[in-house]
Design an enzyme around this catalytic site. Structure first.
Site, mmCIF file in Angstrom:
data_model
loop_
_atom_site.group_PDB
_atom_site.id
_atom_site.type_symbol
_atom_site.label_atom_id
_atom_site.label_comp_id
_atom_site.label_asym_id
_atom_site.label_seq_id
_atom_site.Cartn_x
_atom_site.Cartn_y
_atom_site.Cartn_z
ATOM 1 N N ASP A 43 -4.762 -0.431 -3.994
ATOM 2 C CA ASP A 43 -5.874 -0.630 -4.753
ATOM 3 C C ASP A 43 -5.826 -1.973 -5.709
ATOM 4 O O ASP A 43 -6.719 -2.381 -6.371
ATOM 5 C CB ASP A 43 -6.153 0.664 -5.852
ATOM 6 N N SER A 44 -4.781 -2.792 -5.474
ATOM 7 C CA SER A 44 -4.601 -4.048 -5.997
ATOM 8 C C SER A 44 -5.923 -4.840 -5.692
ATOM 9 O O SER A 44 -6.074 -5.950 -6.060
ATOM 10 C CB SER A 44 -3.414 -4.706 -5.783
ATOM 11 N N ASP A 82 -3.476 3.550 -0.816
ATOM 12 C CA ASP A 82 -3.688 4.068 -2.088
ATOM 13 C C ASP A 82 -4.865 5.023 -2.375
ATOM 14 O O ASP A 82 -5.908 4.617 -1.777
ATOM 15 C CB ASP A 82 -3.779 2.965 -3.106
ATOM 16 N N LYS A 110 -0.384 7.075 -0.564
ATOM 17 C CA LYS A 110 0.245 6.495 -1.867
ATOM 18 C C LYS A 110 -0.431 7.260 -3.067
ATOM 19 O O LYS A 110 -1.663 6.801 -3.497
ATOM 20 C CB LYS A 110 0.473 5.160 -2.111
ATOM 21 N N GLU A 112 0.231 7.707 -7.525
ATOM 22 C CA GLU A 112 0.775 7.375 -8.759
ATOM 23 C C GLU A 112 1.003 8.539 -9.751
ATOM 24 O O GLU A 112 0.150 9.198 -10.195
ATOM 25 C CB GLU A 112 0.077 6.207 -9.626
ATOM 26 N N GLU A 179 8.118 0.193 -9.588
ATOM 27 C CA GLU A 179 7.704 -0.990 -9.974
ATOM 28 C C GLU A 179 8.003 -1.391 -11.359
ATOM 29 O O GLU A 179 7.731 -0.456 -12.293
ATOM 30 C CB GLU A 179 5.984 -1.006 -9.735
#
EC number: 2.1.2.11
Length: 266
Positions: A43-44, A82, A110, A112, A179
């Site tokens: 999602d970057s 993501d 993925k 978070e 990270e």
């Protein structure tokens, strides 16, 4: 083709592996040629493709579109995608949105968070959807953290991250991403869990490394993060090409020359 079994064997054998973010077909083909092991449709893309200040505006449809681009163009890498901000708050919506990304071509979803994700991880695993859990600096929580800061410093915070890592693996997570955590903590997590661990700004002792493609090509807007290296202008990239940069990154991670101490946190 790289699979989860491949990465598990890499971990068992002590072989480092690579991951890069990617969002379109041309770069995906270049990464295939360079034998990049895994690709993350992150999602970057909200920041490096769409021009947002954070990853928060990215939608599931955005992610599915870019995931399909990669899946059509690279048949060798393991593809991670993501789930974006607020797309997996409830179990039903998480299942529906995971299905969209898997049908677009992702091999692993993925997400978070920490132990609060355990029920979701187990549900997805039972439905045949592997998960990669992102711990440490989780960009979707940037407003909670008060900015992009190193996480897991201090005994209490470090123990919490280690406990979360163990909990999500016990729940069925297939991979972890760490990270911006102290290198010593990342090493402890990597040694404590049975699944492969991918690091970014987490030292050299994780099983694999990931970078945002634009960062490792020197395409940085504003201050460059400490953990990146410009492989495009590196003198070892004798081709002075993007393909050469990808190949040099692959080589550097495999041989252990990247990352170095200058790329990590204590």
């Amino acid at each position: 083709m790289t699979t989860l079994s491949t990465l598990n064997k890499f971990k068992k054998d002590g072989t480092k592996f690579t991951c890069l973010t990617c969002y379109d077909a041309m770069f995906a083909r270049m990464m295939e040629k360079a034998q990049i092991d895994t690709i993350l449709i992150g999602d970057s893309l909200g920041m490096v493709v769409q021009g947002h200040d954070s990853t928060l505006p990215v939608t599931v449809d955005d992610m599915a579109y870019h995931t399909a681009n990669i899946a059509r163009s690279n048949k060798q890498a393991l593809i991670l995608a993501d789930l974006p901000f607020m797309s997996y708050v409830t179990l039903p919506e998480a299942v529906v949105n995971s299905r969209k990304l898997m049908q677009a071509g992702a091999h692993v979803i993925k997400i978070e968070g920490g132990c609060e994700l355990c029920e979701l991880i187990t549900t997805l695993a039972q439905a045949g959807t592997p998960t990669c859990v992102h711990l440490g600096l989780t960009p979707q929580s940037v407003n909670v953290f008060g900015g992009y800061k190193v996480q897991g410093r201090g005994n209490e915070a470090g123990q919490k991250l280690l406990d979360d890592a163990k909990a999500v693996v016990d729940a069925g997570a297939a991979l972890l991403v760490l990270e911006c955590v102290p290198a010593e903590l990342a090493k402890a997590v990597t040694e404590a869990v049975a699944v492969p661990v991918i690091g970014i700004g987490a030292g050299a002792d994780t099983d694999g490394q990931v970078l945002v493609m634009h960062d490792m090509l020197g395409m940085v807007h504003g201050r460059a993060p400490r953990f990146i290296h410009d492989f495009l202008t590196d003198e070892r990239n004798t081709e002075h090409s993007i393909e050469g940069a990808f190949a040099l990154y692959q080589q550097s991670v495999k041989e252990g020359s990247f990352p170095t101490e200058q790329h990590q946190f204590s």
